[in-house]
Design a protein around this motif. Sequence first.
Motif, mmCIF file in Angstrom:
data_model
loop_
_atom_site.group_PDB
_atom_site.id
_atom_site.type_symbol
_atom_site.label_atom_id
_atom_site.label_comp_id
_atom_site.label_asym_id
_atom_site.label_seq_id
_atom_site.Cartn_x
_atom_site.Cartn_y
_atom_site.Cartn_z
ATOM 1 N N ILE A 101 1.185 -1.154 -0.112
ATOM 2 C CA ILE A 101 -0.089 -0.289 -0.129
ATOM 3 C C ILE A 101 1.128 1.385 -0.219
ATOM 4 C CG2 ILE A 101 -2.115 -0.725 1.227
ATOM 5 C CD1 ILE A 101 -1.190 -0.105 3.949
ATOM 6 N N GLN A 102 2.472 1.281 -0.223
ATOM 7 C CA GLN A 102 3.124 2.238 -0.493
ATOM 8 C C GLN A 102 2.142 3.701 -1.395
ATOM 9 O OE1 GLN A 102 6.458 3.226 0.221
ATOM 10 N NE2 GLN A 102 6.207 1.372 1.492
ATOM 11 N N ASN A 151 -10.607 -2.146 -6.336
ATOM 12 C CA ASN A 151 -10.267 -3.496 -6.561
ATOM 13 C C ASN A 151 -8.522 -2.858 -6.931
ATOM 14 O OD1 ASN A 151 -8.963 -5.602 -7.831
ATOM 15 N ND2 ASN A 151 -10.011 -5.941 -9.735
ATOM 16 N N ARG A 152 -7.594 -3.671 -6.132
ATOM 17 C CA ARG A 152 -6.263 -3.295 -6.019
ATOM 18 C C ARG A 152 -5.506 -3.788 -6.428
ATOM 19 N NH1 ARG A 152 -5.611 -1.756 0.792
ATOM 20 N NH2 ARG A 152 -7.305 -1.253 0.993
ATOM 21 N N ARG A 153 -5.401 -4.573 -7.620
ATOM 22 C CA ARG A 153 -4.813 -5.154 -8.363
ATOM 23 C C ARG A 153 -3.549 -4.824 -8.988
ATOM 24 N NH1 ARG A 153 -8.121 -7.570 -13.598
ATOM 25 N NH2 ARG A 153 -9.654 -6.357 -11.936
ATOM 26 N N TYR A 196 -8.712 3.606 -2.127
ATOM 27 C CA TYR A 196 -8.056 2.007 -1.719
ATOM 28 C C TYR A 196 -8.776 1.691 -0.878
ATOM 29 C CZ TYR A 196 -3.604 5.181 -3.332
ATOM 30 O OH TYR A 196 -2.414 5.190 -3.911
ATOM 31 N N GLY A 197 -10.211 2.039 -1.338
ATOM 32 C CA GLY A 197 -10.877 1.614 -0.241
ATOM 33 C C GLY A 197 -11.097 -0.231 0.068
#
Length: 87
Positions: free
Chosen positions: A60-61, A85-87, A80-81
Amino acid sequence: MAKPDTLLTAVNIRELYGLSRATFERWVALGLIPAPARRVQRSQGGQATRYWTSAQIAAIQGLFLDYKGGLATSELALKYGPETNRR
């Protein structure tokens, strides 16, 4: 940053990124920072110490960079919630 298997406490992370306790705890509550990898209960009924792996924090930089770049918590939550989708 430390080796991927290194465990960091909330204090370590806050100091590393210059975050206040309130900001850090708000981000944890909003799901912007993942759940800790480990919790260790202190003896004598004290609070549990939470530990995150350095790999979790490295993932999560962008959150920290965007915060330092001036994005508000509401903007960070959209980007970022947990439903993002954090691909």
